[in-house]
Scaffold this motif. Structure first.
Motif, PDB file in Angstrom:
ATOM      1  N   UNK A  33       0.829  -1.197   0.000  1.00  0.00           N
ATOM      2  CA  UNK A  33       0.000   0.000   0.000  1.00  0.00           C
ATOM      3  C   UNK A  33       0.870   1.257   0.000  1.00  0.00           C
ATOM      4  N   UNK A  34       0.705   2.087  -1.000  1.00  0.00           N
ATOM      5  CA  UNK A  34       1.416   3.355  -1.066  1.00  0.00           C
ATOM      6  C   UNK A  34       0.408   4.484  -1.221  1.00  0.00           C
ATOM      7  N   UNK A  35       0.790   5.678  -0.774  1.00  0.00           N
ATOM      8  CA  UNK A  35      -0.182   6.756  -0.708  1.00  0.00           C
ATOM      9  C   UNK A  35       0.468   8.125  -0.839  1.00  0.00           C
ATOM     10  N   UNK A  36      -0.368   9.087  -1.137  1.00  0.00           N
ATOM     11  CA  UNK A  36      -0.007  10.501  -1.090  1.00  0.00           C
ATOM     12  C   UNK A  36      -0.833  11.192  -0.020  1.00  0.00           C
ATOM     13  N   UNK A  37      -0.163  11.993   0.797  1.00  0.00           N
ATOM     14  CA  UNK A  37      -0.811  12.855   1.771  1.00  0.00           C
ATOM     15  C   UNK A  37      -0.404  14.290   1.491  1.00  0.00           C
ATOM     16  N   UNK A  38      -1.140  15.233   2.048  1.00  0.00           N
ATOM     17  CA  UNK A  38      -0.753  16.634   1.949  1.00  0.00           C
ATOM     18  C   UNK A  38      -1.016  17.321   3.276  1.00  0.00           C
ATOM     19  N   UNK A  39      -0.264  18.393   3.529  1.00  0.00           N
ATOM     20  CA  UNK A  39      -0.388  19.079   4.793  1.00  0.00           C
ATOM     21  C   UNK A  39      -0.108  20.566   4.641  1.00  0.00           C
ATOM     22  N   UNK A  40      -0.970  21.354   5.250  1.00  0.00           N
ATOM     23  CA  UNK A  40      -0.787  22.800   5.348  1.00  0.00           C
ATOM     24  C   UNK A  40      -0.333  23.101   6.765  1.00  0.00           C
ATOM     25  N   UNK A  95       3.290  14.596   0.478  1.00  0.00           N
ATOM     26  CA  UNK A  95       4.177  13.550   0.968  1.00  0.00           C
ATOM     27  C   UNK A  95       3.816  12.187   0.397  1.00  0.00           C
ATOM     28  N   UNK A  96       4.820  11.417   0.088  1.00  0.00           N
ATOM     29  CA  UNK A  96       4.673  10.029  -0.314  1.00  0.00           C
ATOM     30  C   UNK A  96       4.846   9.147   0.910  1.00  0.00           C
ATOM     31  N   UNK A  97       4.079   8.062   0.993  1.00  0.00           N
ATOM     32  CA  UNK A  97       4.159   7.165   2.135  1.00  0.00           C
ATOM     33  C   UNK A  97       3.895   5.726   1.716  1.00  0.00           C
ATOM     34  N   UNK A  98       4.417   4.783   2.497  1.00  0.00           N
ATOM     35  CA  UNK A  98       4.187   3.365   2.236  1.00  0.00           C
ATOM     36  C   UNK A  98       3.755   2.658   3.513  1.00  0.00           C
TER      37      UNK A  98
END
Length: 127
Positions: A33-40, A95-98
């Motif tokens: 499982x890989x994903x993209x997140x974002x943050x302000x 951000x990329x995450x696994x």
């Protein structure tokens, strides 16, 4: 070397497009499982999209459905995020995450479920 390295961020006008890339090590890319997140700054990290190794059923956050597309190249160990019709509210650090295979089928989408993170790439969308 970073295990997950994001690139492709930049500054665009509203309605524009960007394609983000996450280059992963073989070990981290092999995670199911890989994903993209974002943050302000000052806000919680928000799930953007996630995808299993088989890429059978990608998941998208409510705010990006119909505009963003997540994909992965299992030969080059690369995760992508194609972003179209960008809006000022899309401005954030991405951000990329696994994580483990069990994460992708979940009905929720939480950053705490992902173990490995990149340093991020900034996206700025002007009105």
């Amino acid at each position: 070397q970073e295990r997950l390295v994001e690139s492709g961020g930049g500054s665009v006008q509203s309605g524009g497009s960007l394609k983000l890339t996450c280059q992963a090590s073989l070990y981290d890319y092999s995670r199911d499982c890989m994903a993209w997140f974002r943050q302000v700054s000052g806000k919680e990290r928000e799930g953007v999209a996630r995808i299993s190794r088989a890429a059978g059923s990608p998941y998208y956050g409510d705010h990006v459905k119909g505009r963003f597309t997540i994909s992965r190249d299992n030969v080059k160990n690369v995760l992508y995020l194609e972003m179209t019709d960008l809006k000022p509210e899309d401005s954030a650090m991405y951000y990329c995450a696994s994580g483990h295979a069990m994460v992708c089928p979940r009905s929720d989408f939480r950053p705490t479920d992902f173990e490995t993170w990149g340093q991020g790439t900034r996206v700025t969308v002007s009105s």
